[in-house]
Write a protein that holds these residues in place. Structure first.
Motif, mmCIF file in Angstrom:
data_model
loop_
_atom_site.group_PDB
_atom_site.id
_atom_site.type_symbol
_atom_site.label_atom_id
_atom_site.label_comp_id
_atom_site.label_asym_id
_atom_site.label_seq_id
_atom_site.Cartn_x
_atom_site.Cartn_y
_atom_site.Cartn_z
ATOM 1 N N VAL A 38 27.155 24.072 90.031
ATOM 2 C CA VAL A 38 26.894 24.051 88.588
ATOM 3 C C VAL A 38 27.405 22.726 88.054
ATOM 4 C CG1 VAL A 38 27.524 25.044 86.353
ATOM 5 C CG2 VAL A 38 26.948 26.553 88.263
ATOM 6 N N GLN A 39 26.568 22.032 87.274
ATOM 7 C CA GLN A 39 26.970 20.755 86.702
ATOM 8 C C GLN A 39 26.568 20.651 85.238
ATOM 9 O OE1 GLN A 39 25.601 17.741 89.903
ATOM 10 N NE2 GLN A 39 27.698 17.175 89.363
ATOM 11 N N VAL A 40 27.491 20.104 84.445
ATOM 12 C CA VAL A 40 27.193 19.805 83.051
ATOM 13 C C VAL A 40 26.366 18.519 83.029
ATOM 14 C CG1 VAL A 40 28.173 19.205 80.806
ATOM 15 C CG2 VAL A 40 29.298 20.929 82.258
ATOM 16 N N ALA A 41 25.236 18.547 82.312
ATOM 17 C CA ALA A 41 24.342 17.383 82.264
ATOM 18 C C ALA A 41 23.855 17.163 80.841
ATOM 19 C CB ALA A 41 23.159 17.588 83.214
ATOM 20 N N GLU A 83 32.993 23.588 85.035
ATOM 21 C CA GLU A 83 31.958 23.707 86.064
ATOM 22 C C GLU A 83 32.357 24.677 87.168
ATOM 23 O OE1 GLU A 83 29.841 19.277 85.775
ATOM 24 O OE2 GLU A 83 31.258 19.744 87.383
ATOM 25 N N GLY A 84 33.576 24.539 87.671
ATOM 26 C CA GLY A 84 34.012 25.387 88.780
ATOM 27 C C GLY A 84 34.052 26.857 88.411
ATOM 28 N N VAL A 85 34.519 27.166 87.202
ATOM 29 C CA VAL A 85 34.612 28.560 86.763
ATOM 30 C C VAL A 85 33.216 29.158 86.560
ATOM 31 C CG1 VAL A 85 35.443 30.096 84.952
ATOM 32 C CG2 VAL A 85 36.840 28.171 85.703
ATOM 33 N N ILE A 86 32.341 28.410 85.891
ATOM 34 C CA ILE A 86 30.978 28.895 85.672
ATOM 35 C C ILE A 86 30.259 29.041 87.012
ATOM 36 C CG2 ILE A 86 28.753 28.314 84.626
ATOM 37 C CD1 ILE A 86 30.307 26.991 82.333
ATOM 38 N N GLU A 87 30.499 28.109 87.906
ATOM 39 C CA GLU A 87 29.895 28.172 89.247
ATOM 40 C C GLU A 87 30.341 29.430 89.989
ATOM 41 O OE1 GLU A 87 29.686 24.399 91.526
ATOM 42 O OE2 GLU A 87 30.994 25.502 92.922
ATOM 43 N N ARG A 88 31.611 29.797 89.836
ATOM 44 C CA ARG A 88 32.129 30.983 90.536
ATOM 45 C C ARG A 88 31.420 32.249 90.084
ATOM 46 N NH1 ARG A 88 32.788 33.774 93.855
ATOM 47 N NH2 ARG A 88 34.665 34.744 94.732
ATOM 48 N N LYS A 89 30.854 32.253 88.877
ATOM 49 C CA LYS A 89 30.118 33.404 88.361
ATOM 50 C C LYS A 89 28.763 33.583 89.044
ATOM 51 C CE LYS A 89 32.059 35.881 85.059
ATOM 52 N NZ LYS A 89 31.989 37.352 84.974
ATOM 53 N N MET A 90 28.303 32.542 89.757
ATOM 54 C CA MET A 90 27.022 32.618 90.450
ATOM 55 C C MET A 90 26.984 33.827 91.383
ATOM 56 S SD MET A 90 24.094 30.827 90.747
ATOM 57 C CE MET A 90 24.446 29.086 90.474
ATOM 58 N N PHE A 139 27.858 33.210 78.958
ATOM 59 C CA PHE A 139 28.542 32.057 78.359
ATOM 60 C C PHE A 139 27.704 31.532 77.182
ATOM 61 C CE2 PHE A 139 29.693 32.052 82.881
ATOM 62 C CZ PHE A 139 31.083 32.062 82.809
ATOM 63 N N PRO A 140 27.940 32.041 75.986
ATOM 64 C CA PRO A 140 27.160 31.601 74.816
ATOM 65 C C PRO A 140 27.242 30.096 74.550
ATOM 66 C CG PRO A 140 28.373 33.608 74.312
ATOM 67 C CD PRO A 140 28.869 33.127 75.649
ATOM 68 N N ILE A 141 28.248 29.417 75.096
ATOM 69 C CA ILE A 141 28.359 27.973 74.865
ATOM 70 C C ILE A 141 27.322 27.193 75.668
ATOM 71 C CG2 ILE A 141 30.803 28.064 74.273
ATOM 72 C CD1 ILE A 141 31.445 27.079 77.079
ATOM 73 N N ILE A 142 26.635 27.864 76.597
ATOM 74 C CA ILE A 142 25.525 27.212 77.313
ATOM 75 C C ILE A 142 24.296 27.256 76.417
ATOM 76 C CG2 ILE A 142 23.989 27.316 79.323
ATOM 77 C CD1 ILE A 142 26.263 28.528 80.925
ATOM 78 N N GLU A 143 23.874 26.105 75.949
ATOM 79 C CA GLU A 143 22.724 26.024 75.045
ATOM 80 C C GLU A 143 21.418 25.796 75.800
ATOM 81 O OE1 GLU A 143 23.812 22.907 72.383
ATOM 82 O OE2 GLU A 143 25.635 23.906 71.704
ATOM 83 N N PHE A 216 43.203 23.514 86.896
ATOM 84 C CA PHE A 216 42.486 22.928 85.765
ATOM 85 C C PHE A 216 41.306 23.799 85.354
ATOM 86 C CE2 PHE A 216 44.567 19.074 87.449
ATOM 87 C CZ PHE A 216 45.118 18.580 86.283
ATOM 88 N N ASP A 217 40.590 24.340 86.337
ATOM 89 C CA ASP A 217 39.468 25.243 86.041
ATOM 90 C C ASP A 217 39.962 26.448 85.257
ATOM 91 O OD1 ASP A 217 37.796 23.579 87.564
ATOM 92 O OD2 ASP A 217 38.161 24.714 89.389
#
Length: 464
Positions: A38-41, A83-90, A139-143, A216-217
């Protein structure tokens, strides 16, 4: 939300397991390659799902294929630390899809598609659509989010290289901090859906067992969702700095494990080792014959010196259990200066798979690198013992000292004269010693205890 997807999508399917008999195909796994990222872009086409390589209807039943899944996300409040935390939700979100099984994390993923899902017309773009929708709901912050899925071998190899570079960047940043630099640790209970008593304690020196979440995550995740599965633990009183025991950590583990456990040593496999989930990257295991510790990771295909493979060993301690002599851990933790420090660190390690050892050369003390055998040097206890002697591993001196201590104890017991008066009660008194003690067991089996000492909490002597 999922009207166009031919299979059900619901949290009720999270624990679904697809066995070989019901499997249509396998994606990634121990006999192939794969990764998730998962990457923020900045430039994200919301809702875009692209499959690069063979789709489910182009695959052959019973075969395995390389597999990669990339989620690019955008949002004003999104930070790279997330990124790491959101990725772990995969892992969790993929398992909401009926007929799709997802195990592990990062470049260790292992997925399967069921025959029933294939028969219903399930394709990989349906997986991408479900994951995209679930991520935005979670994650509502993902637009905006786009998903790319790779099954072409060359594409997966390229993606794997990119993903590993990102993992290393995250891990390297986390190594700059130590436990002494912070006042807050973090707990994570994301794995409690299948390990209900597991509480993962994450500190700067101890990455989560899955290897996917560092301190940090956790800080970013707890800030984003204070009531979520990742939560703060004030470091508080240090009960044992070497073993890594903290009063507040014990309290948090007791609370979140429903009272099952109330003590945890963060840096030892003895006494009260950290609970193990099932997503751990490796297992540390005690080898009593040599008083040393071995490590095996999930990529290792052979048998350990205990005569069992990783899968069997993982079964010994997974599910949220606390088993003395066994501990799940991340490979990144093996790069920590606090790695099993209460047990002697690398001076106590007496066996490692070669692939792990090669990846840790810069973190194992230079004078020990050539003294720790791999599967190429030794596979049995006897072979390991010979290797350790020939290379003068510190454990040999430890064994000599232990034998000397046992001989002195034995001599003292043999020379001791029986007292004229025996107390009616003696606490923790050795009441029997035998160089060899045979205990009969059922089924014609005999248990032989060598150099046995028998202790009793009380000795009561009565006259007839």
């Amino acid at each position: 939300m999922f009207e166009d997807i031919p299979v059900d999508v619901s949290p009720m399917y999270e624990g679904e397991r697809i066995r070989a008999a019901n499997m249509f195909c396998e994606l990634a796994g121990p006999k192939s390659i794969g990764a998730e990222l998962v990457q923020v872009a900045e430039d994200v086409e919301d809702g875009s799902v692209l499959v690069v390589g063979p789709n489910i209807d182009e695959m052959t039943e019973g075969e395995r294929y390389p597999f990669g899944i990339l989620a690019e996300i955008k949002g004003e409040k999104l930070e790279k630390e997330l990124e790491g935390v959101i990725e772990r939700k995969m892992h969790e979100l993929c398992n909401y899809v009926n007929g799709f099984m997802h195990l592990n994390q990062r470049d260790q993923i292992w997925c399967r598609v069921s025959k029933e899902a294939r028969d219903k017309g399930f394709k990989l773009e349906h997986l991408g659509e479900a994951v995209a929708a679930l991520y935005k709901e979670e994650f509502p912050i993902i637009e905006a989010i786009s998903i790319r899925i790779f099954t072409d071998e060359a594409e997966v190899e390229s993606f794997l290289e990119r993903a590993r570079a990102q993992y290393e960047e995250r891990d390297a940043r986390a190594r700059e901090l130590t436990d002494e630099d912070v006042d807050v640790f973090y707990g994570c209970v994301m794995c409690q859906s299948f390990a209900p008593t597991h509480v993962c304690v994450v500190t700067p020196d101890r990455t989560a067992l899955c290897g996917a979440i560092n301190w940090f995550d956790c800080r970013a995740a707890a800030k984003m969702d204070p009531d979520g599965p990742i939560f703060e633990i004030e470091k508080g009183e240090v009960l044992d700095e070497i073993k890594g025991e903290y009063a507040n950590v014990n309290a948090a583990v007791a609370d979140r494990s429903q009272g099952t456990f109330d003590r945890v040593y963060l840096h030892s496999v003895f006494g009260y080792p950290h609970t193990s989930c099932g997503c751990f990257e490796a297992v540390a295991f005690y080898i009593p014959e040599l008083d040393g510790i071995g490590i095996v990771d999930r990529d290792f295909k052979g048998e350990t010196p205990l005569g069992i493979p990783f899968s069997a060993m993982a079964g010994q301690c997974s599910g949220g259990k606390q088993v003395e002599g066994f501990a799940g851990l991340s490979l990144e933790y093996m790069r920590s200066p606090k790695f099993l420090q209460a047990d002697g660190g690398y001076e106590r390690i007496i066996w490692l798979p070669k692939e792990i050892k090669d990846s840790l050369t810069d973190f194992i003390p230079a004078d020990l690198v050539d003294k720790i055998p791999t599967e190429e040097d030794a596979s049995s206890i006897k072979e390991i013992r010979r290797f350790l002697r020939e290379h003068e591993h510190p454990i040999i001196q430890r064994l000599k000292e232990a034998r000397k201590e046992r001989r002195e104890e034995r001599k003292a017991l043999e020379e001791a004269e029986a007292p004229e008066e025996v107390p009616t009660e003696m606490e923790e008194t050795p009441v029997a010693y035998a160089p060899e003690l045979t205990i009969p067991a059922s089924g014609g089996v005999k248990i032989i205890l060598k150099n046995a000492k028998v202790y009793a909490e009380k000795v009561i002597i009565k006259k007839k």
